[in-house]
Motif scaffolding. Sequence first.
Motif, PDB file in Angstrom:
ATOM      1  N   ASN A   1      97.735   4.090  63.718  1.00 58.99           N
ATOM      2  CA  ASN A   1      98.719   4.793  64.518  1.00 58.99           C
ATOM      3  C   ASN A   1      98.039   5.986  65.186  1.00 58.99           C
ATOM      4  OD1 ASN A   1     101.134   5.777  65.500  1.00 58.99           O
ATOM      5  ND2 ASN A   1     102.216   5.133  63.645  1.00 58.99           N
ATOM      6  N   LYS A   2      98.057   6.049  66.509  1.00 57.61           N
ATOM      7  CA  LYS A   2      97.301   7.083  67.213  1.00 57.61           C
ATOM      8  C   LYS A   2      98.154   8.180  67.819  1.00 57.61           C
ATOM      9  CE  LYS A   2      93.299   5.184  66.562  1.00 57.61           C
ATOM     10  NZ  LYS A   2      92.474   5.683  65.513  1.00 57.61           N
ATOM     11  N   VAL A   3      99.413   7.936  68.076  1.00 56.27           N
ATOM     12  CA  VAL A   3     100.244   8.934  68.729  1.00 56.27           C
ATOM     13  C   VAL A   3     100.821   9.858  67.672  1.00 56.27           C
ATOM     14  CG1 VAL A   3     102.241   9.297  70.214  1.00 56.27           C
ATOM     15  CG2 VAL A   3     100.794   7.305  70.578  1.00 56.27           C
ATOM     16  N   ARG A   4     100.746  11.178  67.928  1.00 56.14           N
ATOM     17  CA  ARG A   4     101.236  12.121  66.937  1.00 56.14           C
ATOM     18  C   ARG A   4     102.334  13.004  67.519  1.00 56.14           C
ATOM     19  NH1 ARG A   4      98.964  17.336  66.725  1.00 56.14           N
ATOM     20  NH2 ARG A   4      97.451  17.743  68.337  1.00 56.14           N
ATOM     21  N   TYR A   5     102.956  13.766  66.650  1.00 53.30           N
ATOM     22  CA  TYR A   5     103.976  14.726  67.061  1.00 53.30           C
ATOM     23  C   TYR A   5     103.320  15.859  67.853  1.00 53.30           C
ATOM     24  CZ  TYR A   5     107.480  12.614  64.021  1.00 53.30           C
ATOM     25  OH  TYR A   5     108.372  11.746  63.436  1.00 53.30           O
TER      26      TYR A   5
ATOM     27  N   HIS B  65     111.744  16.818  72.686  1.00 51.69           N
ATOM     28  CA  HIS B  65     110.494  16.091  72.415  1.00 51.69           C
ATOM     29  C   HIS B  65     110.738  15.099  71.285  1.00 51.69           C
ATOM     30  CE1 HIS B  65     108.319  19.105  74.796  1.00 51.69           C
ATOM     31  NE2 HIS B  65     109.113  19.984  74.224  1.00 51.69           N
ATOM     32  N   PRO B  66     111.245  13.897  71.596  1.00 56.13           N
ATOM     33  CA  PRO B  66     111.539  12.918  70.534  1.00 56.13           C
ATOM     34  C   PRO B  66     110.292  12.543  69.732  1.00 56.13           C
ATOM     35  CG  PRO B  66     112.354  12.177  72.682  1.00 56.13           C
ATOM     36  CD  PRO B  66     111.522  13.396  72.924  1.00 56.13           C
ATOM     37  N   ALA B  67     110.549  12.007  68.556  1.00 50.58           N
ATOM     38  CA  ALA B  67     109.454  11.548  67.701  1.00 50.58           C
ATOM     39  C   ALA B  67     108.643  10.491  68.439  1.00 50.58           C
ATOM     40  CB  ALA B  67     110.008  10.967  66.405  1.00 50.58           C
ATOM     41  N   PRO B  68     107.323  10.492  68.235  1.00 49.73           N
ATOM     42  CA  PRO B  68     106.499   9.459  68.877  1.00 49.73           C
ATOM     43  C   PRO B  68     106.847   8.071  68.332  1.00 49.73           C
ATOM     44  CG  PRO B  68     105.202  10.732  67.316  1.00 49.73           C
ATOM     45  CD  PRO B  68     106.542  11.389  67.391  1.00 49.73           C
ATOM     46  N   ALA B  69     106.590   7.069  69.135  1.00 49.06           N
ATOM     47  CA  ALA B  69     106.842   5.691  68.712  1.00 49.06           C
ATOM     48  C   ALA B  69     106.073   5.404  67.425  1.00 49.06           C
ATOM     49  CB  ALA B  69     106.422   4.726  69.812  1.00 49.06           C
TER      50      ALA B  69
ATOM     51  N   LEU C 113     100.046   9.182  58.487  1.00 52.66           N
ATOM     52  CA  LEU C 113      99.990  10.611  58.183  1.00 52.66           C
ATOM     53  C   LEU C 113      99.383  11.419  59.334  1.00 52.66           C
ATOM     54  CD1 LEU C 113     100.636  12.683  55.983  1.00 52.66           C
ATOM     55  CD2 LEU C 113      98.378  12.275  55.035  1.00 52.66           C
ATOM     56  N   SER C 114      98.509  10.806  60.123  1.00 51.13           N
ATOM     57  CA  SER C 114      97.869  11.525  61.234  1.00 51.13           C
ATOM     58  C   SER C 114      98.877  11.942  62.306  1.00 51.13           C
ATOM     59  CB  SER C 114      96.759  10.674  61.854  1.00 51.13           C
ATOM     60  OG  SER C 114      97.305   9.550  62.497  1.00 51.13           O
ATOM     61  N   ARG C 115     100.070  11.343  62.298  1.00 49.20           N
ATOM     62  CA  ARG C 115     101.105  11.728  63.267  1.00 49.20           C
ATOM     63  C   ARG C 115     101.571  13.158  63.042  1.00 49.20           C
ATOM     64  NH1 ARG C 115     105.141   7.753  64.971  1.00 49.20           N
ATOM     65  NH2 ARG C 115     106.669   8.990  63.827  1.00 49.20           N
TER      66      ARG C 115
ATOM     67  N   ARG D 101      95.905  12.808  71.191  1.00 50.56           N
ATOM     68  CA  ARG D 101      97.014  12.458  72.087  1.00 50.56           C
ATOM     69  C   ARG D 101      98.322  12.975  71.518  1.00 50.56           C
ATOM     70  NH1 ARG D 101      96.489   6.251  72.466  1.00 50.56           N
ATOM     71  NH2 ARG D 101      98.697   6.554  72.734  1.00 50.56           N
ATOM     72  N   GLU D 102      99.078  13.679  72.328  1.00 44.04           N
ATOM     73  CA  GLU D 102     100.378  14.191  71.886  1.00 44.04           C
ATOM     74  C   GLU D 102     101.481  13.512  72.649  1.00 44.04           C
ATOM     75  OE1 GLU D 102     100.872  18.381  71.969  1.00 44.04           O
ATOM     76  OE2 GLU D 102      99.168  18.769  70.686  1.00 44.04           O
ATOM     77  N   LYS D 103     102.632  13.455  72.026  1.00 46.19           N
ATOM     78  CA  LYS D 103     103.826  12.964  72.710  1.00 46.19           C
ATOM     79  C   LYS D 103     104.719  14.146  72.956  1.00 46.19           C
ATOM     80  CE  LYS D 103     107.518   9.807  72.791  1.00 46.19           C
ATOM     81  NZ  LYS D 103     107.681   9.612  74.152  1.00 46.19           N
TER      82      LYS D 103
END
Length: 182
Positions: free
Chosen positions: A2-6, A68-72, A170-172, A180-182
């Motif tokens: 999982n690469k996209v984080r908060y 800023h919704p939670a990332p996918a 956990l990296s999110r 990368r941020e969402k």
Amino acid sequence: MNKVRYTSIAIILHWVMALLIFATWSIAIAVDDIPLSPLRITGISWHKWLGVTIFFLVVLRLLWRSIHPAPALNLALPAWQERAMKLTHLALYLLMLLIPIVGWLMSSAKGYTVNYFGLFELPDLVDKDKALGHQLKEIHEFLANGLMALVGLHILAALKHQYIDKDGLLSRMTFGGSSREK
């Protein structure tokens, strides 16, 4: 993985609130058995100040999350795990809102005005009522212990994803994750 984080703000709010919640609960446990004394009053004051801070931060966190919704999730979880995750998060937010409100109601019912670090006072929500104050104390403690149980579940789930599933979940919510941020 999982690469996209908060967002950084969401991550800071998460970890600051986690520390404050643990500190606030620990103070309550520590002062519960201390007889009435300056130490007990100081502990209760810190408990209330941190509780009000948590309330303000959870409101800020919910406002931030609405913008800023939670990332996918980007993970294929079994349906029961996804439902459990959503229900746990909902319960965590509800408890983070309810516990300070019940504490404020309890203080009002016991005849103690809640102030915020001496900067301002919160209005009493109910008239002084010893029996109501006792009931609200029981509810406050029950909800706080329920929150700590859910926090424990949340931590165990995060550790499971990190060390057993190795899916990067956990990296999110850490700064060591993807840039990368969402």
